[in-house]
Design a protein around this motif. Structure first.
Motif, PDB file in Angstrom:
ATOM      1  N   UNK A 133      35.694  33.501  38.312  1.00 44.24           N
ATOM      2  CA  UNK A 133      35.995  32.065  38.394  1.00 44.24           C
ATOM      3  C   UNK A 133      37.263  31.850  39.221  1.00 44.24           C
ATOM      4  N   UNK A 160      30.907  33.583  25.127  1.00 45.94           N
ATOM      5  CA  UNK A 160      31.640  34.533  25.970  1.00 45.94           C
ATOM      6  C   UNK A 160      32.622  35.369  25.155  1.00 45.94           C
ATOM      7  N   UNK A 161      33.229  34.767  24.139  1.00 43.04           N
ATOM      8  CA  UNK A 161      34.300  35.481  23.439  1.00 43.04           C
ATOM      9  C   UNK A 161      33.860  36.071  22.108  1.00 43.04           C
ATOM     10  N   UNK A 176      35.107  39.922  29.892  1.00 41.01           N
ATOM     11  CA  UNK A 176      35.775  38.620  29.891  1.00 41.01           C
ATOM     12  C   UNK A 176      36.664  38.496  31.129  1.00 41.01           C
ATOM     13  N   UNK A 177      37.413  39.571  31.414  1.00 44.77           N
ATOM     14  CA  UNK A 177      38.278  39.562  32.597  1.00 44.77           C
ATOM     15  C   UNK A 177      37.444  39.398  33.859  1.00 44.77           C
ATOM     16  N   UNK A 183      45.274  39.124  29.074  1.00 38.37           N
ATOM     17  CA  UNK A 183      44.455  40.339  29.097  1.00 38.37           C
ATOM     18  C   UNK A 183      45.230  41.481  29.751  1.00 38.37           C
ATOM     19  N   UNK A 203      37.522  24.379  39.927  1.00 36.01           N
ATOM     20  CA  UNK A 203      37.074  24.357  38.545  1.00 36.01           C
ATOM     21  C   UNK A 203      35.563  24.288  38.409  1.00 36.01           C
ATOM     22  N   UNK A 252      34.547  37.832  34.166  1.00 40.16           N
ATOM     23  CA  UNK A 252      34.079  36.447  34.279  1.00 40.16           C
ATOM     24  C   UNK A 252      35.215  35.537  34.748  1.00 40.16           C
ATOM     25  N   UNK A 253      36.362  35.627  34.079  1.00 38.84           N
ATOM     26  CA  UNK A 253      37.473  34.731  34.444  1.00 38.84           C
ATOM     27  C   UNK A 253      37.971  35.073  35.847  1.00 38.84           C
ATOM     28  N   UNK A 295      36.319  43.267  26.512  1.00 39.06           N
ATOM     29  CA  UNK A 295      37.380  42.449  27.112  1.00 39.06           C
ATOM     30  C   UNK A 295      37.324  42.542  28.637  1.00 39.06           C
ATOM     31  N   UNK A 322      32.439  25.143  31.690  1.00 40.54           N
ATOM     32  CA  UNK A 322      32.071  26.056  30.614  1.00 40.54           C
ATOM     33  C   UNK A 322      32.042  25.242  29.326  1.00 40.54           C
ATOM     34  N   UNK A 358      31.413  24.252  25.280  1.00 40.15           N
ATOM     35  CA  UNK A 358      32.005  24.870  24.097  1.00 40.15           C
ATOM     36  C   UNK A 358      31.156  26.042  23.599  1.00 40.15           C
ATOM     37  N   UNK A 411      34.305  39.985  21.580  1.00 48.28           N
ATOM     38  CA  UNK A 411      35.685  40.442  21.435  1.00 48.28           C
ATOM     39  C   UNK A 411      36.279  39.962  20.114  1.00 48.28           C
ATOM     40  N   UNK A 412      36.050  38.693  19.786  1.00 44.16           N
ATOM     41  CA  UNK A 412      36.707  38.115  18.609  1.00 44.16           C
ATOM     42  C   UNK A 412      36.182  38.746  17.317  1.00 44.16           C
ATOM     43  N   UNK A 469      31.471  28.932  25.885  1.00 42.64           N
ATOM     44  CA  UNK A 469      32.774  29.548  25.654  1.00 42.64           C
ATOM     45  C   UNK A 469      32.746  30.455  24.439  1.00 42.64           C
ATOM     46  N   UNK A 470      32.196  29.942  23.351  1.00 42.86           N
ATOM     47  CA  UNK A 470      32.116  30.766  22.136  1.00 42.86           C
ATOM     48  C   UNK A 470      31.275  32.012  22.378  1.00 42.86           C
ATOM     49  N   UNK A 516      38.165  28.394  24.490  1.00 45.29           N
ATOM     50  CA  UNK A 516      37.425  27.394  23.716  1.00 45.29           C
ATOM     51  C   UNK A 516      38.319  26.306  23.122  1.00 45.29           C
TER      52      UNK A 516
END
Lengths: 311, 481
Positions: free
Chosen positions: A166, A250-251, A159-160, B115, A172, A162-163, A156, A242, A244, A254-255, A247-248, B22
């Motif tokens: 950005x 990237x997550x 992910x933090x 988060x 954007x 990366x975001x 996670x 980003x 689809x 975690x998911x 995006x998938x 997503x």
């Protein structure tokens, strides 16, 4: 003989660290940092920590080194003069920081004399519990089974990162500049050899991770390294959004980790219990993808990456 | 039920954050609401469990310490998790005004927000030194992303400074953790604390961890990054940073000194920590009096108010513990309300310079009211949560004849009155400065969210009993009741 190797490594670490810090030329400092990292990786290998050595070489030195070099290129592009030579610096501040650091190191060193060898309770418990899991590599056992909450939160963190990157870029669709792709004749040959080979190494590291040194972090860093090569060779390009699939990717780490870990509660198992080797492989594969794509995007400084020419 | 609720508190926001990356534009607002609104509901099973049976322990992944990681919920964790849940929802709803998850920026905001909430929920549960480090890292990175989300140069500069100092703090903390593990063979905070005594190595480790956490908590004189960061962040981000994020590392310092090292005889160090707190109160308050921007004043007030949390170390006793914990909660609510009010005033006037605030109460009555109510609690006037907290601290200081601490508490209150009266006198007691300038009202619903937070802080003064019983029932070990 082995003592000589150890002494050379230890002395080399100190000299390289010093060189990294004092070099007036920023670029030279970066090169020294990379060499320092590789020496550190060798030191870990000498100490018998193959996993750490690989992680240090791949992430701490490889991907980080590439990012630093790219940041240097971007810096020089924006302020050509400033990057050539460092600011004269603030000797008083530097001296204070140096003295404080020395005190901290001395305190740690003196205090460490009390520790007599590894008596770790947790270590003993680990080696007792490991055979039941089917995982042979104790590090993978700790990361995926025994202390998997740490690992899940670390993914996670990526992910933090990366975001957050950005968010710092702001717009954007904005992307950081990349050096123009080199069209030298050897680049194509290099890419066509390196990429399949690297892919093979990444898959091997992933597969080996459950029994031998390796695992999702090293394999993911290897994938990111391939993305770095492809980006610099101009084989992939930055995309403004980003997509689809990105995006998938990237997550997915975690998911998958969370869904398996929390889903097991429905079957009456404890939170984050790992049901079997299939789950270990599934989680590691998902994490490898997320780690690889996150590091690649952080390097490229864009929201996404796409194949050259395709829109 | 308890394990499921705790898992929900940590993993629901995490999964929703992932989904936001997503899922199509239209679905994101419902998703965001799904990520924050259930959090207070999930707190109820946790609260009933702690009220009924006291300390709750859950071995994550089914592996007990020292092999695995344990989650523990006691009175202090419960109070902080409630604060986190309330702020996540109320300040979160307020953030919807500026950051709609359908936009690109809004999506980034909400991923980082969720988060952050998830990391804080995990942090307040963890009893493992290394796991605490990981949650702290996730929290810090998400917080920095939120801080720079608008791309303003001042915020970017503050964010970079925060990042570098936070990483320095993390590194010092991690070095301490490594030493503890080498000495005790376990990473569990309570288990390691039981095994170690105040020898050289554990003391060095504790010092490293404490200094690292003091940097992250912006305790005087390591506060340099806080005012710029909290003063330049977007409104909802300032609110969550001051209300919860800085408290997280102070919570860890409490855990280290009162639980992990609770039975070490280090009275001199407790006094030093208290002196840092006193320094923070005086220095932060005086600088708050000198600021010419409203949000910077509120940020320096945070530096000062954090100092009270360090007074727990010299004011060691059940009353001190209850007072400091209550202050944590009351300050969190009041400061979030105050930052929301300040953000609305900034948005409405286009500036938050002190000399431009004259007569704002005509145009922004709710926000001015919110600011005043929150001020009452920060100041510690009765009846408010801040009053109860400071009264308890004062009683503790009085009881152990710590006249110096009594003086610090009183002078701190006096200085708070000065720095809060300055903007209030301009907001309320003067004619409108420039009637020609157009005031943009930020929307009544969003102002009311701030007022609700301020009223909660005030209400804590009327009905302290439930929280107070909880705190008095669960003080750190070795604390005489």
């Amino acid at each position: 003989m082995s003592l000589i190797i150890d002494l050379v490594l230890a002395a080399g670490l100190v000299v390289l660290a010093w060189q990294t810090l004092i070099s007036r030329d920023l670029f030279r400092g970066l090169v020294m940092f990379v060499v320092f990292g590789l020496t550190l990786a060798m030191s870990w290998a000498r100490l018998g920590s193959a996993d750490l050595a690989m992680a240090e070489a791949a992430i701490g030195t490889g991907v980080t080194g590439a990012m630093l070099m790219l940041a240097y290129w971007r810096l020089r592009r924006n302020v050509p003069a400033a990057a050539e030579e460092r600011e004269p610096g603030r000797p008083l501040l530097a001296a204070t920081v140096g003295v404080l650091s020395a005190l901290v190191v001395a305190a740690i060193g003196l205090a460490s004399l009390e520790v007599l060898g590894p008596g770790g309770m947790a270590g003993h418990a680990l080696y007792e519990a490991l055979p039941e899991t089917g995982v042979g590599n104790p590090i993978t056992g700790v990361l995926i089974i025994f202390r998997n909450l740490d690992t899940l939160l670390e993914v996670a963190v990526l992910l933090a990162a990366f975001v957050g990157a950005r968010a710092a870029i702001g717009e954007d669709s904005a992307a950081l500049p990349l050096p123009p792709a080199q069209d030298a004749p050897l680049v194509g040959a290099l890419v066509s050899v390196l990429v399949p080979l690297g892919l093979l190494v990444a898959l091997y590291l992933f597969k080996a991770g459950s029994q031998d040194p390796g695992g999702a972090f090293q394999a993911g860093a290897m994938l990111a390294a391939l993305a770095v090569v492809l980006t610099l060779a101009g084989r992939v390009r930055q995309t403004p959004q980003t997509g689809l699939w990105t995006g998938f990717a990237l997550i997915v780490g975690t998911v998958v980790f969370t869904v398996i870990g929390v889903g097991m509660m429905a079957l009456g198992a404890p939170l984050l219990a790992i049901p079997g080797m299939w789950a270990v492989y599934l989680i590691e594969a998902a994490m490898m993808i997320s780690i690889g794509i996150t590091l690649a995007l952080l390097f490229a400084g864009s929201a996404g990456l796409g194949l050259r020419g395709r829109r | 039920m308890l394990a499921e609720a705790l898992a929900g508190l940590v993993f629901l926001p995490l999964l929703v954050a992932c989904a936001l990356l997503v899922m199509p534009r239209r679905t994101r607002l419902p998703l965001v609401l799904l990520g924050i609104l259930p959090l207070p509901l999930l707190m109820f099973p946790v609260t009933t469990a702690v009220l009924a049976d006291g300390l709750q322990i859950i071995a994550v992944a089914g592996f007990e310490r020292p092999l695995g990681i344990e989650w523990r919920v006691d009175a202090l964790s419960l109070v902080l998790k409630w604060l986190n849940a309330v702020i996540a929802v109320l300040v979160g709803l307020y953030a919807l005004a500026d950051y709609h998850p359908g936009s690109g920026k809004g999506r980034r905001f909400w991923i980082l927000w969720l988060l952050l909430i998830s990391a804080l929920n995990a942090l307040f549960l963890s009893s493992d030194l290394f796991n605490l480090f990981v949650t702290l890292e996730l929290m810090t990175l998400a917080a920095i992303g939120l801080l720079v989300i608008d791309g303003k140069p001042a915020a970017l500069r503050a964010g970079m400074r925060y990042l570098i100092l936070a990483l320095l703090g993390s590194m010092l903390y991690l070095m301490g953790v490594a030493l503890i593990y080498a000495a005790a063979g376990t990473l569990d905070l309570y288990q390691a604390g039981g095994l170690l005594a105040d020898d050289a190595l554990p003391i060095v480790a504790l010092m490293l961890m404490t200094v690292g956490l003091l940097i992250k908590s912006a305790i005087f004189p390591l506060h340099a990054w806080l005012p710029a960061a909290h003063g330049n962040a977007p409104g909802p981000v300032s609110a969550v940073l001051s209300a919860v994020v800085v408290k997280a590392s102070i919570y860890m310092i409490w855990r280290l000194w009162l639980w992990f090292a609770g039975d070490w005889s280090m009275d001199w160090a407790l006094t030093v920590l208290g002196l840092l707190g006193a320094g923070a109160i005086l220095y932060g308050s005086i600088l708050a009096c000198l600021q010419d921007r409203l949000k910077m004043m509120v940020a320096y007030s945070t530096v000062a108010q954090l100092g009270y949390l360090m007074l727990l170390f010299p004011l060691f006793g059940v009353l001190g513990f209850a007072g400091a914990s209550y202050h944590l909660l009351a300050h969190g609510l009041a400061k979030a309300a105050m930052f929301i009010a300040a953000a609305n005033i900034l948005k409405g006037l286009g500036t938050d310079r002190m000399d431009r605030l004259d007569g704002t109460d005509r145009k922004l009555p709710i926000d001015t009211f919110t600011f005043a109510i929150a001020g009452i609690s920060i100041l510690g006037l009765p009846p408010s949560g801040g009053f109860v907290a400071k009264w308890l601290l004062l009683q503790q200081a009085w009881g152990q004849a710590g006249w110096g601490w009594v003086a610090v508490l009183l002078i701190g209150g006096l200085l708070a009155a000065i720095y809060l009266f300055r903007p209030l006198s301009r907001l309320c007691a003067r004619p409108l400065a420039a009637p020609e300038q157009a005031l943009k009202s930020p929307g009544k619903a969003f102002s009311l969210l701030g007022l609700l937070l301020a009223l909660l802080a005030l209400g804590m003064g009327f009905a302290p009993a439930p929280v107070m019983d909880l705190l008095l029932g669960g003080p750190p070990p070795g604390m005489a009741p």
